[in-house]
Design a protein around this motif. Structure first.
Motif, mmCIF file in Angstrom:
data_model
loop_
_atom_site.group_PDB
_atom_site.id
_atom_site.type_symbol
_atom_site.label_atom_id
_atom_site.label_comp_id
_atom_site.label_asym_id
_atom_site.label_seq_id
_atom_site.Cartn_x
_atom_site.Cartn_y
_atom_site.Cartn_z
ATOM 1 N N HIS A 196 0.565 -11.408 4.571
ATOM 2 C CA HIS A 196 0.054 -11.816 5.872
ATOM 3 C C HIS A 196 -1.457 -11.885 5.754
ATOM 4 C CE1 HIS A 196 0.270 -12.556 10.143
ATOM 5 N NE2 HIS A 196 -0.665 -11.649 10.364
ATOM 6 N N GLY A 197 -1.970 -13.101 5.572
ATOM 7 C CA GLY A 197 -3.398 -13.260 5.323
ATOM 8 C C GLY A 197 -3.792 -12.521 4.059
ATOM 9 N N PRO A 198 -4.833 -11.683 4.122
ATOM 10 C CA PRO A 198 -5.284 -10.945 2.937
ATOM 11 C C PRO A 198 -4.469 -9.682 2.657
ATOM 12 C CG PRO A 198 -6.710 -10.424 4.778
ATOM 13 C CD PRO A 198 -5.728 -11.469 5.288
ATOM 14 N N ILE A 199 -3.413 -9.456 3.452
ATOM 15 C CA ILE A 199 -2.607 -8.246 3.324
ATOM 16 C C ILE A 199 -1.341 -8.557 2.524
ATOM 17 C CG2 ILE A 199 -1.309 -6.471 4.569
ATOM 18 C CD1 ILE A 199 -3.217 -7.001 6.946
ATOM 19 N N THR A 200 -1.076 -7.749 1.507
ATOM 20 C CA THR A 200 0.142 -7.870 0.705
ATOM 21 C C THR A 200 0.946 -6.587 0.827
ATOM 22 O OG1 THR A 200 -0.961 -9.329 -0.889
ATOM 23 C CG2 THR A 200 1.090 -8.272 -1.597
ATOM 24 N N ILE A 201 2.243 -6.738 1.086
ATOM 25 C CA ILE A 201 3.151 -5.601 1.231
ATOM 26 C C ILE A 201 4.198 -5.689 0.131
ATOM 27 C CG2 ILE A 201 4.735 -4.388 2.776
ATOM 28 C CD1 ILE A 201 3.433 -6.070 5.064
ATOM 29 N N ASP A 202 4.297 -4.652 -0.677
ATOM 30 C CA ASP A 202 5.297 -4.592 -1.754
ATOM 31 C C ASP A 202 6.290 -3.487 -1.412
ATOM 32 O OD1 ASP A 202 6.804 -4.285 -4.034
ATOM 33 O OD2 ASP A 202 5.134 -4.655 -5.398
ATOM 34 N N PRO A 203 7.427 -3.820 -0.779
ATOM 35 C CA PRO A 203 8.384 -2.774 -0.383
ATOM 36 C C PRO A 203 8.992 -2.039 -1.562
ATOM 37 C CG PRO A 203 8.764 -4.813 0.835
ATOM 38 C CD PRO A 203 7.811 -5.144 -0.276
ATOM 39 N N ASP A 204 9.189 -2.720 -2.695
ATOM 40 C CA ASP A 204 9.804 -2.056 -3.846
ATOM 41 C C ASP A 204 8.943 -0.920 -4.367
ATOM 42 O OD1 ASP A 204 12.097 -3.611 -3.882
ATOM 43 O OD2 ASP A 204 11.169 -5.174 -5.102
ATOM 44 N N ARG A 205 7.636 -1.132 -4.387
ATOM 45 C CA ARG A 205 6.721 -0.100 -4.893
ATOM 46 C C ARG A 205 6.057 0.692 -3.762
ATOM 47 N NH1 ARG A 205 2.372 -2.334 -8.645
ATOM 48 N NH2 ARG A 205 2.232 -4.008 -7.078
ATOM 49 N N HIS A 206 6.393 0.325 -2.526
ATOM 50 C CA HIS A 206 5.838 0.980 -1.335
ATOM 51 C C HIS A 206 4.309 0.956 -1.380
ATOM 52 C CE1 HIS A 206 5.523 3.886 1.997
ATOM 53 N NE2 HIS A 206 6.773 3.520 2.256
ATOM 54 N N LEU A 207 3.758 -0.243 -1.614
ATOM 55 C CA LEU A 207 2.313 -0.424 -1.709
ATOM 56 C C LEU A 207 1.849 -1.468 -0.713
ATOM 57 C CD1 LEU A 207 1.754 -0.537 -5.594
ATOM 58 C CD2 LEU A 207 1.317 1.382 -4.048
ATOM 59 N N VAL A 208 0.645 -1.250 -0.187
ATOM 60 C CA VAL A 208 -0.017 -2.233 0.672
ATOM 61 C C VAL A 208 -1.414 -2.465 0.119
ATOM 62 C CG1 VAL A 208 -0.953 -2.708 2.970
ATOM 63 C CG2 VAL A 208 1.291 -1.630 2.740
ATOM 64 N N GLU A 209 -1.790 -3.741 -0.004
ATOM 65 C CA GLU A 209 -3.124 -4.085 -0.490
ATOM 66 C C GLU A 209 -3.824 -4.978 0.513
ATOM 67 O OE1 GLU A 209 -2.651 -5.905 -4.314
ATOM 68 O OE2 GLU A 209 -2.398 -3.986 -5.351
ATOM 69 N N LEU B 94 -0.850 4.097 3.374
ATOM 70 C CA LEU B 94 -0.207 4.200 4.678
ATOM 71 C C LEU B 94 0.849 5.295 4.631
ATOM 72 C CD1 LEU B 94 0.475 0.446 5.616
ATOM 73 C CD2 LEU B 94 -1.542 1.815 6.152
ATOM 74 N N THR B 95 1.100 5.908 5.788
ATOM 75 C CA THR B 95 2.213 6.846 5.866
ATOM 76 C C THR B 95 3.522 6.059 5.859
ATOM 77 O OG1 THR B 95 2.376 6.848 8.283
ATOM 78 C CG2 THR B 95 0.776 8.352 7.279
ATOM 79 N N ALA B 96 4.636 6.783 5.740
ATOM 80 C CA ALA B 96 5.941 6.119 5.678
ATOM 81 C C ALA B 96 6.195 5.259 6.908
ATOM 82 C CB ALA B 96 7.042 7.173 5.528
ATOM 83 N N LYS B 97 5.927 5.794 8.094
ATOM 84 C CA LYS B 97 6.192 5.033 9.309
ATOM 85 C C LYS B 97 5.185 3.901 9.504
ATOM 86 C CE LYS B 97 9.916 6.196 11.497
ATOM 87 N NZ LYS B 97 10.660 6.598 10.304
ATOM 88 N N GLU B 98 3.936 4.095 9.121
ATOM 89 C CA GLU B 98 2.957 3.004 9.195
ATOM 90 C C GLU B 98 3.412 1.844 8.318
ATOM 91 O OE1 GLU B 98 -0.885 5.983 9.823
ATOM 92 O OE2 GLU B 98 -0.581 4.954 7.922
ATOM 93 N N PHE B 99 3.876 2.164 7.120
ATOM 94 C CA PHE B 99 4.345 1.128 6.196
ATOM 95 C C PHE B 99 5.519 0.359 6.802
ATOM 96 C CE2 PHE B 99 6.901 -0.580 2.821
ATOM 97 C CZ PHE B 99 5.986 -1.067 1.902
ATOM 98 N N LEU B 100 6.505 1.080 7.318
ATOM 99 C CA LEU B 100 7.689 0.438 7.862
ATOM 100 C C LEU B 100 7.376 -0.377 9.108
ATOM 101 C CD1 LEU B 100 10.154 3.397 7.361
ATOM 102 C CD2 LEU B 100 10.135 1.245 6.096
#
Length: 255
Positions: A162-175, A183-189
């Motif tokens: 989403h724009g400059p934000i990348t979410i990798d659910p498999d590795r639970h990473l946000v860039e 991010l915390t677990a709930k922030e990520f979800l």
């Protein structure tokens, strides 16, 4: 000594195979849970229900022991009492979120103090959920399962952007622009859910149901706190997450 009022306490006398049958088929059981509670009766009651659900449970009675234990023996989830000797639960929660080794471990706060200000303080410091005494241990076990299910499930479609934000659910990473954002677990979800439903108006009740995964009783302020933290940690979301007055939120394209 404090005592937790539990209408289901009689379930402790039910046949053990009944409890096992209820939970053994769920692949999100069999996790390692750390219970931090200074009342030995309450800790034993929680451990009993979680172990019957198939989890492995360790118990601590002091806040000062939490980080050393987690660095030595990582846990899949921590149930953390607010009023603890040594360091109180809020300080422990804040310390866990500041430590890269423990920052992503889901936390459920457990306390006899049910005022909204107390709940908000815990959530703002990074707790994923909040349970107030007296409580049902069966409900607490269900909340543990719901949180574990949402933090361990894999993604079917790979990374989300989403724009400059990348979410990798498999590795639970946000860039953000290639830089890792913790991010915390709930922030990520919550972020993942917003991106997957971009453009839709999402009510607070819907977010509680789909992200928290049960009939959450902590109030819709929980959603507001997590949205605020996402906006702070990911500044492009400040304008991209629109507040729909008296209803909920909508994610739009980043300007």
């Amino acid at each position: 000594m404090r005592r937790v009022c539990c209408p289901l306490e009689g379930a402790l006398r039910q046949p053990e195979d009944r409890c096992v049958a209820l939970y053994s088929a769920d692949p999100f059981f069999m996790s390692h849970i750390l219970v931090v509670e200074d009342d030995s009766d309450i800790a034993a009651l929680i451990a009993h229900y979680l172990e019957k659900a198939g989890h492995r449970v360790d118990k601590l009675a002091s806040g000062t022991d939490v980080l050393p234990r987690l660095r030595k023996v990582p846990a899949d989830l921590v149930i953390l009492d607010l009023m603890l000797p040594g360091l109180d639960g809020l300080v422990v929660c804040q310390a866990m979120r500041a430590d890269p080794a423990t920052s992503e471990i889901p936390i459920i706060m457990l306390t006899a103090r049910g005022e909204e200000s107390d709940r908000i303080s815990g959530l703002e410091l990074g707790a994923d959920d909040y349970v107030t005494k007296p409580f049902s241990p069966k409900e607490l076990s269900a909340r543990v399962t719901a949180l574990l299910r949402r933090t361990t499930r894999g993604a079917a479609s790979g990374p989300l952007r989403h724009g400059p934000i990348t979410i990798d659910p498999d590795r639970h990473l946000v860039e953000l622009n290639g830089q890792n954002v913790r991010l915390t677990a709930k922030e990520f979800l919550l972020l993942q859910y917003l991106v997957q439903h971009k453009g839709r108006v999402l009510s607070r009740d819907l977010l509680l149901s789909d992200v928290w995964g049960y009939n959450y009783t902590g109030g819709t302020r929980t959603v507001d706190v997590h949205i605020r933290r996402l906006r702070e940690k990911l500044p492009p979301l400040s304008d991209a997450i629109e507040t729909i007055k008296q209803f909920g939120y909508k994610l739009i394209d980043i300007p």
